[in-house]
Design a protein around this motif. Structure first.
Motif, PDB file in Angstrom:
ATOM      1  N   GLU A 180     -11.883   8.672   5.133  1.00  0.00           N
ATOM      2  CA  GLU A 180     -13.129   8.279   5.399  1.00  0.00           C
ATOM      3  C   GLU A 180     -12.696   5.978   5.481  1.00  0.00           C
ATOM      4  OE1 GLU A 180     -13.484  10.696   4.064  1.00  0.00           O
ATOM      5  OE2 GLU A 180     -13.870  11.460   5.473  1.00  0.00           O
ATOM      6  N   VAL A 181     -13.289   5.480   5.725  1.00  0.00           N
ATOM      7  CA  VAL A 181     -12.910   3.919   5.647  1.00  0.00           C
ATOM      8  C   VAL A 181     -13.578   3.497   4.269  1.00  0.00           C
ATOM      9  CG1 VAL A 181     -13.917   1.286   5.842  1.00  0.00           C
ATOM     10  CG2 VAL A 181     -13.869   3.620   8.513  1.00  0.00           C
ATOM     11  N   ALA A 182     -14.151   3.839   3.269  1.00  0.00           N
ATOM     12  CA  ALA A 182     -14.820   3.546   2.129  1.00  0.00           C
ATOM     13  C   ALA A 182     -13.598   4.212   1.532  1.00  0.00           C
ATOM     14  CB  ALA A 182     -15.827   4.180   1.534  1.00  0.00           C
ATOM     15  N   GLU A 183     -12.668   5.783   1.917  1.00  0.00           N
ATOM     16  CA  GLU A 183     -11.984   5.923   0.661  1.00  0.00           C
ATOM     17  C   GLU A 183     -10.374   4.881   0.790  1.00  0.00           C
ATOM     18  OE1 GLU A 183     -12.458  10.354   0.723  1.00  0.00           O
ATOM     19  OE2 GLU A 183     -12.017   9.874   3.010  1.00  0.00           O
ATOM     20  N   PHE A 184      -9.857   4.577   2.238  1.00  0.00           N
ATOM     21  CA  PHE A 184      -8.944   3.967   2.659  1.00  0.00           C
ATOM     22  C   PHE A 184      -9.340   1.826   1.211  1.00  0.00           C
ATOM     23  CE2 PHE A 184      -6.910   0.691   4.613  1.00  0.00           C
ATOM     24  CZ  PHE A 184      -6.063   1.049   4.651  1.00  0.00           C
ATOM     25  N   LEU A 185     -10.851   1.602   2.172  1.00  0.00           N
ATOM     26  CA  LEU A 185     -11.250   0.271   0.915  1.00  0.00           C
ATOM     27  C   LEU A 185     -11.262   0.455  -0.589  1.00  0.00           C
ATOM     28  CD1 LEU A 185     -13.940  -1.123   3.252  1.00  0.00           C
ATOM     29  CD2 LEU A 185     -11.377  -1.005   3.303  1.00  0.00           C
ATOM     30  N   ARG A 186     -11.371   1.800  -0.537  1.00  0.00           N
ATOM     31  CA  ARG A 186     -11.562   1.823  -2.246  1.00  0.00           C
ATOM     32  C   ARG A 186     -10.085   1.890  -2.923  1.00  0.00           C
ATOM     33  NH1 ARG A 186     -14.148   6.606  -5.078  1.00  0.00           N
ATOM     34  NH2 ARG A 186     -15.727   5.226  -5.934  1.00  0.00           N
ATOM     35  N   LEU A 224       0.101  -1.178   0.096  1.00  0.00           N
ATOM     36  CA  LEU A 224       0.641  -0.437   0.013  1.00  0.00           C
ATOM     37  C   LEU A 224       0.803   1.334   0.081  1.00  0.00           C
ATOM     38  CD1 LEU A 224      -2.445  -1.082   2.672  1.00  0.00           C
ATOM     39  CD2 LEU A 224      -3.111  -0.746   0.400  1.00  0.00           C
ATOM     40  N   PRO A 225      -0.084   2.463  -0.610  1.00  0.00           N
ATOM     41  CA  PRO A 225       0.721   3.289  -0.441  1.00  0.00           C
ATOM     42  C   PRO A 225       1.186   4.361   1.229  1.00  0.00           C
ATOM     43  CG  PRO A 225      -1.165   3.741  -1.551  1.00  0.00           C
ATOM     44  CD  PRO A 225      -1.403   2.628  -1.211  1.00  0.00           C
ATOM     45  N   CYS A 226       2.510   4.750   0.917  1.00  0.00           N
ATOM     46  CA  CYS A 226       3.046   5.575   2.131  1.00  0.00           C
ATOM     47  C   CYS A 226       2.193   7.289   2.419  1.00  0.00           C
ATOM     48  CB  CYS A 226       3.795   5.521   3.125  1.00  0.00           C
ATOM     49  SG  CYS A 226       4.965   6.159   2.145  1.00  0.00           S
ATOM     50  N   ASN A 227       1.510   7.365   1.547  1.00  0.00           N
ATOM     51  CA  ASN A 227       0.714   8.854   0.959  1.00  0.00           C
ATOM     52  C   ASN A 227      -0.257   8.819   1.131  1.00  0.00           C
ATOM     53  OD1 ASN A 227       0.149  11.284  -0.149  1.00  0.00           O
ATOM     54  ND2 ASN A 227       1.535  11.163  -2.067  1.00  0.00           N
ATOM     55  N   PHE A 228      -0.317   9.759   2.394  1.00  0.00           N
ATOM     56  CA  PHE A 228      -1.507   9.989   2.978  1.00  0.00           C
ATOM     57  C   PHE A 228      -2.440  10.890   2.057  1.00  0.00           C
ATOM     58  CE2 PHE A 228      -4.815  12.684   4.626  1.00  0.00           C
ATOM     59  CZ  PHE A 228      -5.483  12.281   5.688  1.00  0.00           C
ATOM     60  N   GLU A 229      -1.874  11.755   1.324  1.00  0.00           N
ATOM     61  CA  GLU A 229      -3.167  12.778   0.147  1.00  0.00           C
ATOM     62  C   GLU A 229      -3.382  11.495  -1.260  1.00  0.00           C
ATOM     63  OE1 GLU A 229       0.095  13.341   0.744  1.00  0.00           O
ATOM     64  OE2 GLU A 229      -0.792  15.380   2.086  1.00  0.00           O
ATOM     65  N   GLU A 230      -2.833   9.953  -0.825  1.00  0.00           N
ATOM     66  CA  GLU A 230      -3.323   8.789  -1.609  1.00  0.00           C
ATOM     67  C   GLU A 230      -4.584   8.440  -1.641  1.00  0.00           C
ATOM     68  OE1 GLU A 230      -1.993   5.311  -5.079  1.00  0.00           O
ATOM     69  OE2 GLU A 230      -1.094   6.855  -3.740  1.00  0.00           O
ATOM     70  N   TYR A 231      -4.663   8.408  -0.075  1.00  0.00           N
ATOM     71  CA  TYR A 231      -6.140   8.095   0.634  1.00  0.00           C
ATOM     72  C   TYR A 231      -7.261   9.039   0.357  1.00  0.00           C
ATOM     73  CZ  TYR A 231      -2.902   4.150   1.621  1.00  0.00           C
ATOM     74  OH  TYR A 231      -1.968   3.345   1.301  1.00  0.00           O
TER      75      TYR A 231
END
Length: 105
Positions: free
Chosen positions: A53-59, A37-44
């Motif tokens: 949010e959970v949905a963003e992380f899961l996507r 998984l990427p470590c870039n906050f902005e990517e999530y």
């Protein structure tokens, strides 16, 4: 009811929940076939509101070939509010790096 049936029902109920505390994580630590998984906050942060949010992380995780990542989200959501702020992400992402699930920043 015998113990095998009870265990099967318990497994089915945990599998069916697939919410925040799922156990369906498919990636094995160090498995080269599934990208980290990427470590870039902005990517999530897909909606660019300063939180994940959970949905963003899961996507995002699903886009990298990961399934059942609700429990992984819970690892970085240390206050258990269903939202990860940048500071919270920075403080907890090392846990995913140590589990060989996220790239090291």
């Amino acid at each position: 009811m015998n113990s095998v049936v009870c265990l099967m029902l318990l497994s089915l109920s945990v599998w069916a929940v697939e919410g925040k505390w799922c156990i369906g994580w498919q990636r094995k630590a160090g498995d080269p076939e599934t990208p980290l998984l990427p470590c870039n906050f902005e990517e999530y942060d897909l909606d660019k509101n300063g939180s994940i949010e959970v949905a963003e992380f899961l996507r995002v995780a699903h886009g990298y070939g990961h399934e059942g990542t609700g429990v992984v989200f819970a690892i970085i959501d240390s206050n258990d509010d269903g939202i990860v702020m940048m500071e919270e992400f920075q403080q907890n992402s090392y846990r995913l790096v140590n589990l060989h699930l996220m790239k090291k920043c």
